[in-house]
Design a protein around this motif. Sequence first.
Motif, mmCIF file in Angstrom:
data_model
loop_
_atom_site.group_PDB
_atom_site.id
_atom_site.type_symbol
_atom_site.label_atom_id
_atom_site.label_comp_id
_atom_site.label_asym_id
_atom_site.label_seq_id
_atom_site.Cartn_x
_atom_site.Cartn_y
_atom_site.Cartn_z
ATOM 1 N N ASP A 4 0.823 -1.193 0.000
ATOM 2 C CA ASP A 4 0.000 0.000 0.000
ATOM 3 C C ASP A 4 0.863 1.251 0.000
ATOM 4 O O ASP A 4 1.840 1.327 -0.732
ATOM 5 C CB ASP A 4 -0.935 -0.035 1.209
ATOM 6 N N GLN A 444 -3.980 -3.085 -7.565
ATOM 7 C CA GLN A 444 -4.277 -1.987 -6.638
ATOM 8 C C GLN A 444 -5.734 -1.557 -6.756
ATOM 9 O O GLN A 444 -6.407 -1.317 -5.753
ATOM 10 C CB GLN A 444 -3.362 -0.792 -6.939
ATOM 11 N N ALA A 446 -8.278 -3.319 -7.745
ATOM 12 C CA ALA A 446 -9.174 -4.345 -7.194
ATOM 13 C C ALA A 446 -9.139 -4.323 -5.671
ATOM 14 O O ALA A 446 -10.163 -4.520 -5.016
ATOM 15 C CB ALA A 446 -8.767 -5.710 -7.724
ATOM 16 N N ARG A 447 -7.975 -4.069 -5.107
ATOM 17 C CA ARG A 447 -7.870 -4.049 -3.634
ATOM 18 C C ARG A 447 -8.688 -2.908 -3.055
ATOM 19 O O ARG A 447 -9.307 -3.044 -2.011
ATOM 20 C CB ARG A 447 -6.414 -3.919 -3.216
ATOM 21 N N ARG A 448 -8.663 -1.796 -3.770
ATOM 22 C CA ARG A 448 -9.476 -0.672 -3.289
ATOM 23 C C ARG A 448 -10.960 -0.998 -3.418
ATOM 24 O O ARG A 448 -11.753 -0.715 -2.548
ATOM 25 C CB ARG A 448 -9.154 0.589 -4.083
ATOM 26 N N PHE A 450 -12.395 -3.897 -3.387
ATOM 27 C CA PHE A 450 -12.862 -4.940 -2.475
ATOM 28 C C PHE A 450 -12.295 -4.766 -1.065
ATOM 29 O O PHE A 450 -12.223 -5.730 -0.308
ATOM 30 C CB PHE A 450 -12.477 -6.322 -3.019
ATOM 31 N N SER A 451 -11.902 -3.566 -0.714
ATOM 32 C CA SER A 451 -11.194 -3.374 0.558
ATOM 33 C C SER A 451 -11.975 -3.850 1.788
ATOM 34 O O SER A 451 -11.367 -4.337 2.736
ATOM 35 C CB SER A 451 -10.781 -1.909 0.714
ATOM 36 N N LEU A 453 -13.810 -6.400 2.104
ATOM 37 C CA LEU A 453 -14.095 -7.836 2.098
ATOM 38 C C LEU A 453 -12.976 -8.636 2.757
ATOM 39 O O LEU A 453 -11.815 -8.244 2.751
ATOM 40 C CB LEU A 453 -14.316 -8.314 0.665
ATOM 41 N N ARG A 454 -13.371 -9.807 3.252
ATOM 42 C CA ARG A 454 -12.422 -10.624 4.004
ATOM 43 C C ARG A 454 -11.366 -11.266 3.104
ATOM 44 O O ARG A 454 -10.250 -11.502 3.508
ATOM 45 C CB ARG A 454 -13.177 -11.715 4.756
ATOM 46 N N ARG A 456 -9.807 -10.053 0.841
ATOM 47 C CA ARG A 456 -8.919 -9.041 0.266
ATOM 48 C C ARG A 456 -7.452 -9.520 0.236
ATOM 49 O O ARG A 456 -6.723 -9.233 -0.691
ATOM 50 C CB ARG A 456 -9.040 -7.775 1.096
ATOM 51 N N GLY A 457 -7.081 -10.273 1.275
ATOM 52 C CA GLY A 457 -5.695 -10.732 1.352
ATOM 53 C C GLY A 457 -5.332 -11.667 0.218
ATOM 54 O O GLY A 457 -4.188 -11.668 -0.266
ATOM 55 N N LEU A 459 -6.660 -11.592 -2.678
ATOM 56 C CA LEU A 459 -7.027 -10.979 -3.953
ATOM 57 C C LEU A 459 -5.850 -10.807 -4.921
ATOM 58 O O LEU A 459 -5.961 -11.181 -6.098
ATOM 59 C CB LEU A 459 -7.710 -9.632 -3.694
#
Lengths: 617, 274
Positions: A4, A444, A446-448, A450-451, A453-454, A456-457, A459
């Motif tokens: 991040d 990046q 997609a992480r934003r 789905f931030s 959601l569980r 996310r790690g 992803l």
Amino acid sequence: MSEDAKPVQPSRPRREWLLPLFLALATSAWMLAVEGHQGIGRDESQYFRAGERYWGWVESTVKEIGKGHFASAFSRGAVDAAWDDNHEHPSLMKLLYGASWRAFHTCDCTGPKRGLHPIPITGKHATLPLFKRESSAFRFPAILLAGLGVALVYWLARRVLQPLPSAVAAVLSVAQPHYFFHAQISCFDVPITVMAVLVALAYWKSLRSPRWGILCGVFWGLALATKHNAWLFPFFLLPHYLWIRRRDLLRLRPPRIPLVFVSMATIGPVVLFVLWPWLWHSPVDRARGWLVRHTQHEHYNFEYLGRNWNLPPKETDRKLLRMTFPFVSTLITVPVTTLALAGIGTVLFLRRRRRTAEARLSNPGSRENRVFVDEGPTAAHASWIRPGIDVDLSPGVFLAIHIAGPIALIALPSTPIFGGVKHFLPAMPFFCVVAGAGAAWLVQFARRLFSPLRFRGALPASLAVLLCLPAVAETQRSHPDGLGHYNLLAGGFAGGASLGMNRQFWGYSALPILPWMIAHRPTSNRIYWHDVLHDAITMYQRDGRLPIGVGDAGVGENVVEQSDLGILILEKHFTVYEGLEWQAYQTTKPSSVYAHEGVPFVVGYERKPQPPRPEQP
Amino acid sequence: MLLALVETVNAFVAPALAPSEKDWRAAAAEVRAGFQPGDLIVAAPAWSDSLMRVQLGDLVPMPIAGRMDAGRFGRIWEISQRGARAAETQSAQMAATSRHGRLSVKLWQKPAARVAFDFLSQWQKASLSVSTPDRGELPCWMAQAKFQCGEGTSLGPELLEIDTALRNGLAIDPHERTITVLEYSDVPFGRELAVAAGLHNVWLRKSGDGKVHLRVLADGRELGAVDAGSLSGWSVRRFDTSGLAGRQGKVRFEITVDKAHGRHFGFAAEARNP
């Protein structure tokens, strides 16, 4: 380290080695699993022959030296007897192919196959018999090198990207049908591409490390000993160096000649000379001959957009059409997802160019900064051994030159295009690094998205797999006919054929039709092999894929009539041979066709017994 | 990401969309059942031609496979895939269609050109002569199924590769500063005289850059000409002879070349009523 907004931290050494090692091993394993389905082309069969001869020379030279015959071992006659073979290409890969064959084949060389070798077989070889087929043993170094190439792309991408997108770049670099086709065979096109990455990576590191400056000279020497494309590498590196030192130029203060160029100019040719005995007794004349051979190369036939190209075009409209070749070919041979990622990556690199390193450090959370690893200046003053230590290294310019350089050369209407995509393959690893940047941005994004959601790690890794999957699937789909494969935009094999794009070259595609040929082998044993070189037929016999003694009517238009069975490799310019086979066998009806996804590659004709004449009344 | 999914799915699905051998056999059976002598069978796209000939090659013998054009064929069977259409069926009407797996069989119909005279098949009825500035006009003679001329010219029917397609034609290596004259007497004229010409052999086309000029005269009147160069392909020209239709007369083909190296010239012609 979080990917991040935190400043970039050095990656763990374990990750820096384990991930590329895994990718390299997976790549080589993939190729080893499938290479046996790919036939032997004209060029590869000659490199088999030359490689065996070269290694034979090494063995006999060691023996001669052991006997104290030093002068005769290195005499011009002794050297040329082996190294004259296929001397239009340098030695390194052929030597490795020969060494690998010698070390890893399963030897039944003293039996009926004894006479099929280009060197005398004096006894059973002691080997580590890793491979049942001799051709696989020859191909092993190319396959290992292709694996190394993937690791090198990872390390190159790591200069500017985080580990995961670097891994995506590495996978995408090999998961291209045309690249994959060339990667598993004993030729030079992927090896020189790997060398291009090796030299580029060493040069990049040399800008801040003198050790890499020295190594770059050695690597360029290895590249020169691999294929003549290496002549161009300095022309890609020099503009980049001038670009990063442009402030010196603007101040009318020419930049110092850096260690890396001194090293390349001195060590490179020495490495080439040492590795290529053909040059030993006449270095200047033979190096000149090598240069002339490839700067004045004949334009072999090649189909592009429905036309057969075999001369430099003279008319303006044909020149313009011809200039589109590498661009159109890239557009319809590289998997579409890879193209899209490269498009995103290009935008990111363009945006990065407009920002200074200081600005990036002041706003580390910006979108570009989360994509790129910062390698900003680390000292106030440069030296000739660390010539890039005080400036931004402009990775976008570096990649752009390495992508545009090979492609631009092939775009010139005067350049032959008979090798198709393979002639600008060295652009592809760099292209995939740009695609890696696109993947980094998507991760990046997609992480934003789905931030909360569980999952996310998980992803990033899932997304990386998803982005690589189409390229891997397309590549596997294309095998063993990667040359005839075109992407989703073109409509696959059939779409490429309908567009009038080249389907194949150099007769590699005969392999699937061999069982039919054996089953229909005429009693006369007169077989016309068309574009399959005698060396390839020999290797098919050594591999146990053809019976020993299978006939070969020879080459040329006049031998077709003398044969009773013949094949035709379907290329646009070979139609004349189909006419000869129709006339020889008095039929237009092929007895067999090999097709991939409904697109024919090879046809087989045979002379059928004439029906008995009706009895006279 | 959607693109990645689409491309991945396509990679798995697309191979199944190719016609199978079973499809080809079924399509061929359909054609064979309705085939009549004089029908033409084609494959679309053209690259699938060899797959069609594996099944139906006995119905596409060399004279048909190396045709001048499709003018004389009133019924054309087309085995097509992926929505492709063969050039031969342009201007024809579809009379029947059926589906066989991934292949379509279509019967196309159009008015067939009635061939009044085929200059290729009747070549032995012609006379050949060569004319040079030094030696004037010299007649040629028939030997070994060809016309032979004193200064080395010969002319006869061959299966030629022109523009990377196979064509039946009368073939000649023309000489510089020489006019080769092929003359037919008592030709029954139709409403048009179709003439096609080109240069044989991809390597010969590469090695030379001369242009062959074919001048066509009917009853002493020039109808026009066809030029053949390395890039001109198989040029088909249709000359209007409606003023001569129903009559008999002379047709004269005059062949010249500016640079003879690598020029193996082939041509075919038909007097016909379209």
